[in-house]
Design a protein around this motif. Structure first.
Motif, PDB file in Angstrom:
ATOM      1  N   LYS A  41       0.818  -1.208   0.000  1.00  0.00           N
ATOM      2  CA  LYS A  41       0.000   0.000   0.000  1.00  0.00           C
ATOM      3  C   LYS A  41       0.856   1.264   0.000  1.00  0.00           C
ATOM      4  CE  LYS A  41      -4.293  -1.641   2.054  1.00  0.00           C
ATOM      5  NZ  LYS A  41      -5.296  -1.370   3.111  1.00  0.00           N
ATOM      6  N   ALA A  42       1.970   1.222   0.745  1.00  0.00           N
ATOM      7  CA  ALA A  42       2.857   2.384   0.770  1.00  0.00           C
ATOM      8  C   ALA A  42       3.487   2.616  -0.595  1.00  0.00           C
ATOM      9  CB  ALA A  42       3.934   2.195   1.834  1.00  0.00           C
ATOM     10  N   LEU A  43       3.891   1.542  -1.261  1.00  0.00           N
ATOM     11  CA  LEU A  43       4.505   1.653  -2.581  1.00  0.00           C
ATOM     12  C   LEU A  43       3.537   2.214  -3.621  1.00  0.00           C
ATOM     13  CD1 LEU A  43       6.479  -1.720  -2.838  1.00  0.00           C
ATOM     14  CD2 LEU A  43       7.458   0.550  -3.085  1.00  0.00           C
ATOM     15  N   ASN A  44       2.261   1.902  -3.461  1.00  0.00           N
ATOM     16  CA  ASN A  44       1.269   2.247  -4.478  1.00  0.00           C
ATOM     17  C   ASN A  44       0.237   3.252  -3.993  1.00  0.00           C
ATOM     18  OD1 ASN A  44       1.966   0.158  -6.698  1.00  0.00           O
ATOM     19  ND2 ASN A  44       1.890  -1.054  -4.811  1.00  0.00           N
ATOM     20  N   GLU A  45       0.601   4.033  -2.986  1.00  0.00           N
ATOM     21  CA  GLU A  45      -0.340   4.972  -2.389  1.00  0.00           C
ATOM     22  C   GLU A  45      -0.949   5.919  -3.417  1.00  0.00           C
ATOM     23  OE1 GLU A  45      -0.363   8.520   0.981  1.00  0.00           O
ATOM     24  OE2 GLU A  45       1.394   7.278   0.685  1.00  0.00           O
ATOM     25  N   GLY A  46      -0.108   6.411  -4.316  1.00  0.00           N
ATOM     26  CA  GLY A  46      -0.607   7.371  -5.297  1.00  0.00           C
ATOM     27  C   GLY A  46      -1.586   6.775  -6.288  1.00  0.00           C
ATOM     28  N   ARG A  82      13.438  10.259  -0.549  1.00  0.00           N
ATOM     29  CA  ARG A  82      14.163   9.351  -1.426  1.00  0.00           C
ATOM     30  C   ARG A  82      14.735  10.078  -2.641  1.00  0.00           C
ATOM     31  NH1 ARG A  82      12.814   4.557  -0.168  1.00  0.00           N
ATOM     32  NH2 ARG A  82      13.233   3.638  -2.205  1.00  0.00           N
ATOM     33  N   ASP A  83      15.806   9.514  -3.169  1.00  0.00           N
ATOM     34  CA  ASP A  83      16.417  10.033  -4.390  1.00  0.00           C
ATOM     35  C   ASP A  83      17.004   8.842  -5.133  1.00  0.00           C
ATOM     36  OD1 ASP A  83      18.042  11.172  -6.387  1.00  0.00           O
ATOM     37  OD2 ASP A  83      18.383  12.974  -5.182  1.00  0.00           O
ATOM     38  N   ASP A  84      16.440   8.512  -6.288  1.00  0.00           N
ATOM     39  CA  ASP A  84      16.842   7.302  -6.991  1.00  0.00           C
ATOM     40  C   ASP A  84      18.260   7.340  -7.526  1.00  0.00           C
ATOM     41  OD1 ASP A  84      14.412   6.116  -6.521  1.00  0.00           O
ATOM     42  OD2 ASP A  84      13.535   6.697  -8.450  1.00  0.00           O
ATOM     43  N   ASN A  85      18.827   8.526  -7.771  1.00  0.00           N
ATOM     44  CA  ASN A  85      20.173   8.578  -8.351  1.00  0.00           C
ATOM     45  C   ASN A  85      21.251   9.033  -7.373  1.00  0.00           C
ATOM     46  OD1 ASN A  85      19.774  11.379  -8.228  1.00  0.00           O
ATOM     47  ND2 ASN A  85      19.057  11.469 -10.348  1.00  0.00           N
ATOM     48  N   ASP A 136      26.799  17.526  -4.818  1.00  0.00           N
ATOM     49  CA  ASP A 136      26.074  18.437  -5.696  1.00  0.00           C
ATOM     50  C   ASP A 136      24.677  18.675  -5.135  1.00  0.00           C
ATOM     51  OD1 ASP A 136      28.192  18.545  -7.508  1.00  0.00           O
ATOM     52  OD2 ASP A 136      27.480  16.749  -8.574  1.00  0.00           O
ATOM     53  N   ILE A 137      24.184  19.867  -5.346  1.00  0.00           N
ATOM     54  CA  ILE A 137      22.835  20.201  -4.913  1.00  0.00           C
ATOM     55  C   ILE A 137      21.854  19.827  -6.010  1.00  0.00           C
ATOM     56  CG2 ILE A 137      21.291  22.066  -4.206  1.00  0.00           C
ATOM     57  CD1 ILE A 137      23.721  23.558  -3.145  1.00  0.00           C
ATOM     58  N   ASP A 138      20.850  19.031  -5.684  1.00  0.00           N
ATOM     59  CA  ASP A 138      19.797  18.730  -6.651  1.00  0.00           C
ATOM     60  C   ASP A 138      18.442  18.861  -5.968  1.00  0.00           C
ATOM     61  OD1 ASP A 138      19.314  16.372  -5.219  1.00  0.00           O
ATOM     62  OD2 ASP A 138      20.519  15.160  -6.560  1.00  0.00           O
ATOM     63  N   THR A 139      17.394  18.742  -6.745  1.00  0.00           N
ATOM     64  CA  THR A 139      16.045  18.966  -6.215  1.00  0.00           C
ATOM     65  C   THR A 139      15.090  17.836  -6.572  1.00  0.00           C
ATOM     66  OG1 THR A 139      15.409  20.234  -8.197  1.00  0.00           O
ATOM     67  CG2 THR A 139      16.348  21.475  -6.353  1.00  0.00           C
ATOM     68  N   ASP A 140      15.624  16.652  -6.905  1.00  0.00           N
ATOM     69  CA  ASP A 140      14.766  15.582  -7.404  1.00  0.00           C
ATOM     70  C   ASP A 140      14.351  14.574  -6.343  1.00  0.00           C
ATOM     71  OD1 ASP A 140      17.307  14.547  -7.126  1.00  0.00           O
ATOM     72  OD2 ASP A 140      17.302  13.455  -9.030  1.00  0.00           O
ATOM     73  N   GLU A 141      14.540  14.900  -5.074  1.00  0.00           N
ATOM     74  CA  GLU A 141      14.056  14.001  -4.031  1.00  0.00           C
ATOM     75  C   GLU A 141      12.531  13.972  -4.042  1.00  0.00           C
ATOM     76  OE1 GLU A 141      18.042  15.589  -2.804  1.00  0.00           O
ATOM     77  OE2 GLU A 141      16.153  16.560  -3.311  1.00  0.00           O
ATOM     78  N   GLY A 199       5.900   8.125  -4.048  1.00  0.00           N
ATOM     79  CA  GLY A 199       5.951   8.960  -5.241  1.00  0.00           C
ATOM     80  C   GLY A 199       5.506  10.395  -5.071  1.00  0.00           C
ATOM     81  N   GLY A 200       5.134  10.799  -3.849  1.00  0.00           N
ATOM     82  CA  GLY A 200       4.669  12.158  -3.624  1.00  0.00           C
ATOM     83  C   GLY A 200       5.748  13.207  -3.831  1.00  0.00           C
TER      84      GLY A 200
END
Length: 336
Positions: A64-69, A165-168, A178-183, A188-189
């Motif tokens: 359920k957590a994985l597919n909440e969206g 989370r951040d997949d990369n 490095d600073i990124d914003t893709d978390e 998936g929220g």
């Protein structure tokens, strides 16, 4: 939102078409997942069972957590829709290629649930320190340390939810971030810019999972990792310290602090550990989280001594190791 497992409706299953799946690695909370397409007659139980694991309460909660969206609070699957199903694989790509293979070393934390939240993330990097020409974004230091802690806990058979989370960006043995914003959030929220909304979002995720896991978990704890930003460029230096807003949080903080003090005495006998506990902290995630909640400050991002300590990957690993040892002690296991 997620409903308690004991209230889940049982499905009547009819004949179904063959299930087709492709394995897409992505560690979520101590589990790998496979992507599975629902066929005619499939429900949550059958989809999980035919993909590998038994649909135990913990596995269903993770599904359920994985597919909440996608589920949006309903237990009905859509034919032809792909869902993420937890499996029992031992490869966790969220930790990065160098650390993705994880072996269980003990069962000291089996049945214990941990929600690990790295502070800030997405559009908010937190405070950015400067050290010898290096950028020190708070969210990246906290995230790297959080992953190290999560991996440690999985090795001890804990159930671990990585909320931010951040997949990369796996565990990185580097000094420059490095600073990124893709978390993003578990499920998936999107991490939004509004601080108050971010705090509500991550707390709500934890509380939903807490309710799902309450019927079987031996204990549940939330750990939020940050890097403090006291003073100016040089003062004061601080050690790892803790913040709590409940009796349970204070009790857990004491065990963690005492473990830190013992480790400092063992490995740095000439340096006095000065970490403390703020038990009057007024933080939204501490005040509103259902599990026992502790906020961990890893150091002062503006102090050169703490900066030197935090840029070293070996030091970040040591902090994660010592936090794990404290959590083992708090769970009644023997500290390493």
């Amino acid at each position: 939102g997620l409903e308690q497992y004991r209230h889940m409706k049982k499905f009547k299953f009819v004949l179904f078409l063959a299930i087709f799946w492709t394995i897409i690695p992505a560690q979520v909370f101590g589990q790998e997942y496979v992507t599975v397409t629902a066929s005619c007659g499939d429900g949550i139980y059958s989809l999980i069972r035919k993909s590998g694991p038994e649909p135990t309460p913990s596995i269903v909660a993770k599904f359920k957590a994985l597919n909440e969206g996608i589920l949006k609070g309903r237990d009905v699957l859509q034919i032809g829709r792909s869902y993420r199903v937890p499996s029992t694989a031992k490869v966790y790509p969220i930790f990065g290629k160098a650390y993705q293979n994880v072996s269980t070393t003990s069962e000291r934390l089996k049945g214990h649930v941990y929600y690990i939240i790295a502070g800030h993330g997405g559009p908010d990097p937190g405070t950015i320190g400067k050290f010898e020409g290096l950028q020190l974004p708070e969210d990246e230091i906290a995230y790297d340390t959080s992953l190290r802690l999560a991996r440690n806990l999985i090795q001890e058979s804990a159930t671990v939810y990585v909320i931010v989370r951040d997949d990369n960006d796996g565990i990185r043995d580097v000094e420059q971030f490095d600073i990124d914003t893709d978390e993003y959030y578990l499920g998936g929220g999107k991490i939004v810019r509004s601080q108050s909304q971010r705090l509500r979002d991550r707390t709500e995720i934890v509380n939903r999972l807490y309710r799902e896991n309450k019927s079987w978990a031996k204990s549940q704890q939330m750990m939020s990792l940050h890097v403090d930003a006291y003073g100016g460029n040089f003062e004061p230096q601080i050690d790892v310290h803790f913040k709590a807003a409940s009796k349970g949080g204070y009790a857990l903080s004491r065990v963690l602090r005492d473990t830190m003090a013992a480790k400092y005495a063992e490995f740095q006998p000439n340096r006095v550990y000065k970490g403390g506990i703020d038990d009057s902290a007024n933080y939204y995630v501490l005040n509103n989280s259902r599990p026992v909640a502790v906020l961990v400050e890893l150091g002062n991002i503006r102090h050169s001594g703490d900066q030197y300590r935090l840029v070293k990957p070996g030091n970040r690993q040591a902090i994660a190791d010592w936090l794990r040892d404290g959590l083992i002690s708090a769970a009644g296991g023997k500290s390493l």
